[in-house]
Scaffold this active site. Structure first.
Site, PDB file in Angstrom:
ATOM      1  N   SER A 128       0.801  -1.216   0.000  1.00 26.37           N
ATOM      2  CA  SER A 128       0.000   0.000   0.000  1.00 26.37           C
ATOM      3  C   SER A 128       0.839   1.273   0.000  1.00 26.37           C
ATOM      4  O   SER A 128       1.682   1.475  -0.866  1.00 26.37           O
ATOM      5  CB  SER A 128      -0.961  -0.044   1.199  1.00 26.37           C
ATOM      6  N   ASP A 179      -9.837  -6.519  -3.617  1.00 22.29           N
ATOM      7  CA  ASP A 179      -9.240  -5.181  -3.692  1.00 22.29           C
ATOM      8  C   ASP A 179      -9.259  -4.708  -5.136  1.00 22.29           C
ATOM      9  O   ASP A 179      -8.448  -5.157  -5.949  1.00 22.29           O
ATOM     10  CB  ASP A 179      -7.807  -5.215  -3.154  1.00 22.29           C
ATOM     11  N   HIS A 199      -7.619  -5.218   0.669  1.00 21.74           N
ATOM     12  CA  HIS A 199      -6.434  -4.417   0.375  1.00 21.74           C
ATOM     13  C   HIS A 199      -5.197  -4.901   1.137  1.00 21.74           C
ATOM     14  O   HIS A 199      -4.151  -5.112   0.517  1.00 21.74           O
ATOM     15  CB  HIS A 199      -6.727  -2.947   0.665  1.00 21.74           C
TER      16      HIS A 199
END
Length: 225
Positions: A128, A179, A199
């Site tokens: 991320s 995601d 995610h």
């Protein structure tokens, strides 16, 4: 005589089992303790918090997303499994997160951390938000790393149009099955899909994450020789 013999064998087997369990506890304890041994070092003018398994194995640098710190890598056992497999595991709190101070320039921070820690061509694991720190190294200084594992990484705008994979490091891209919001440039290759995960795929399904992650590490290690 027979009953005494069987009783003796029973006590011997029980003793052997207890001894084996104690040995496992002694071996495993240092690795577990390392998760609680937070260290700090000055990098680019700011104090950085991290944990380090040590050793001379291939280094694996674990970054994290915006809602997390180094701690999650211990919670899902990735850090411990790396150490037990003779990798040097380093999990860091990125600047401004966890127990680390803010740094002036995130574009150069990762390369300075790698140099300060004497991590010789590590594999960088970048979930991320940490892509904002890792992509400048992956694209601009790929010679610094042996491998890159992107878990739905956030890509800085300047790299949106990347039309070819970085030369040098092996790359594994990973994304959670549900995601749909984060996509790396197609030049990075098709991501491996982690089932039953969103995610933070490595947190949502650690077993599937490890099943993809460790074979990739073994390939990188074999290529390094």
């Amino acid at each position: 005589f027979f009953s005494h013999t069987m009783a003796g064998l029973g006590r011997w087997f029980l003793g052997a089992i207890v001894a084996a369990l104690l040995l496992l506890a002694i071996v495993a304890k240092p690795v577990t303790e390392q998760c609680d041994q937070l260290r700090k070092r000055n990098v680019a003018g700011a104090k950085v918090a991290y944990i380090d398994s040590g050793g001379d194995g291939m280094p694996v640098l674990l970054l994290h997303g915006a809602r997390f710190t180094h701690r999650e890598w211990c919670d899902i056992q990735t850090f411990q499994k790396l150490a037990e497999a003779n990798y040097r595991a380093v999990a860091v709190d990125l600047p401004g997160f966890g127990d680390s101070e803010r740094a002036e320039d995130r574009a150069t921070w990762l390369s300075e951390f790698i140099a300060t820690m004497d991590l010789r061509r590590p594999v960088v694991v970048s979930p991320s938000m940490s892509g904002l720190f890792s992509f400048p190294v992956l694209v601009g200084e790929p010679q610094l790393i042996s491998g890159f594992v992107g878990v739905a990484p956030v890509v800085p705008k300047k790299y949106f149009s990347l039309d070819r994979p970085p030369r040098g490091p092996q790359v594994l891209m990973v994304r959670g099955e549900s995601d749909m919001g984060h996509h790396a440039p197609s030049a990075m290759g098709q991501p491996v899909i982690i089932p039953a995960a969103g995610h933070p795929a490595y947190l949502d399904n650690p077993t599937a994450w490890h099943d993809e992650f460790f074979p990739f590490l073994n390939r990188v290690r074999q290529q390094r020789g």
